[in-house]
Design an enzyme around this catalytic site. Sequence first.
Site, PDB file in Angstrom:
ATOM      1  N   SER A 165       0.865  -1.180   0.000  1.00 49.59           N
ATOM      2  CA  SER A 165       0.000   0.000   0.000  1.00 49.59           C
ATOM      3  C   SER A 165       0.898   1.225   0.000  1.00 49.59           C
ATOM      4  O   SER A 165       2.053   1.143   0.430  1.00 49.59           O
ATOM      5  CB  SER A 165      -0.848   0.011   1.279  1.00 49.59           C
ATOM      6  OG  SER A 165      -1.429   1.289   1.486  1.00 49.59           O
ATOM      7  N   TYR A 204      -2.500  -1.176  10.347  1.00 49.16           N
ATOM      8  CA  TYR A 204      -2.360  -1.360   8.899  1.00 49.16           C
ATOM      9  C   TYR A 204      -0.999  -0.849   8.420  1.00 49.16           C
ATOM     10  O   TYR A 204      -0.280  -1.526   7.676  1.00 49.16           O
ATOM     11  CB  TYR A 204      -3.497  -0.595   8.211  1.00 49.16           C
ATOM     12  CG  TYR A 204      -3.619  -0.778   6.718  1.00 49.16           C
ATOM     13  CD1 TYR A 204      -4.070  -1.988   6.184  1.00 49.16           C
ATOM     14  CD2 TYR A 204      -3.317   0.263   5.830  1.00 49.16           C
ATOM     15  CE1 TYR A 204      -4.213  -2.153   4.817  1.00 49.16           C
ATOM     16  CE2 TYR A 204      -3.459   0.101   4.465  1.00 49.16           C
ATOM     17  CZ  TYR A 204      -3.914  -1.105   3.960  1.00 49.16           C
ATOM     18  OH  TYR A 204      -4.050  -1.260   2.605  1.00 49.16           O
TER      19      TYR A 204
HETATM   20  C1  BGC Z   1      -6.200   1.666   1.931  1.00 44.95           C
HETATM   21  C2  BGC Z   1      -7.399   2.530   1.627  1.00 44.95           C
HETATM   22  C3  BGC Z   1      -6.974   3.980   1.454  1.00 44.95           C
HETATM   23  C4  BGC Z   1      -5.844   4.081   0.448  1.00 44.95           C
HETATM   24  C5  BGC Z   1      -5.336   5.522   0.271  1.00 44.95           C
HETATM   25  C6  BGC Z   1      -5.119   1.890   0.889  1.00 44.95           C
HETATM   26  O1  BGC Z   1      -4.016   1.120   1.218  1.00 44.95           O
HETATM   27  O2  BGC Z   1      -6.592   0.316   1.916  1.00 44.95           O
HETATM   28  O3  BGC Z   1      -8.339   2.416   2.669  1.00 44.95           O
HETATM   29  O4  BGC Z   1      -8.077   4.754   1.000  1.00 44.95           O
HETATM   30  O5  BGC Z   1      -4.772   3.263   0.855  1.00 44.95           O
HETATM   31  O6  BGC Z   1      -5.106   6.150   1.483  1.00 44.95           O
END
Ligand code: BGC
Length: 256
Positions: free
Chosen positions: A144, A157
């Site tokens: 991410s 996360y």
């Molecule tokens: C997350 C999303 C978020 C995006 C941008 C992703 O990794 O799962 O919830 O909107 O990042 O911030």
Amino acid sequence: MKGLSGKVAIVTGAGTGIGQGIAKRLGAEGVKVIVDYVGPSEGAEETQRAIRQAGGEAEIVQADITSSKDVTRLVDTAWQRFGAADILVNNAGVEHKSAFWETEESEYDKVMGVNLRGPFFLTQAFVRRLLNGKKPGRIVNISSVHEDMAFPGFTTYCCSKGGLRMFSHNLAVELGPLGITINNVAPGAIVTPINKALLTDKAKLDELLPKIPLGRLGTTDDVAGLVAFLACDDASYITGATFVVDGGLMRNYHEQ
Ligand code: BGC
């Protein structure tokens, strides 16, 4: 894409969202796909149907990647059904919003379990198989933008994705001599079920969209094309890298 046809891929979380897009794309490139899922089976069945309709092969496996037993069964199925696997896509992921001071141990365990422990031991099982067969391989982790970028309210996360970043850096060095590459793909805001809270909140969307230079949310296809490339022969010299797919979001801090 070069060299993909006839290969075998395991894709976790392939019944929904980005994982489903990746599985379908790999299937369309002639890759035989092990479609991993947990929870309801409809999504995985849809993934399998789409791949078969396009003339490809897909096998569904229900496996919870936080369980060592399930991880072993997932990898074993690939070898039993297709003789071997060449590509592992660690896609399955969850997120949980809570203020840092309110985060419970169970939430921490769930997020770290799916996003970091799962890829760790699944990759280990996959690599052991490759080692036994003296075969090269490709690993792509769906990370991410938050492997780097802060995301207040989502500390679990961010920790898991930051961990995945170092996982990939470290294994690029350790697995390189074995002919195994490992790379991260870091999506930004993509239209998928994980984003439901954002997608259904107009105020939040109105705040986010101007921060994305390309002016739109991403699609699962935007991510899947890059994953297919990283698994194909043209990417054979690429390892230990993160590729951001976020429409420019991460680069966009500026004063008005
Ligand atoms: C997350 C999303 C978020 C995006 C941008 C992703 O990794 O799962 O919830 O909107 O990042 O911030």
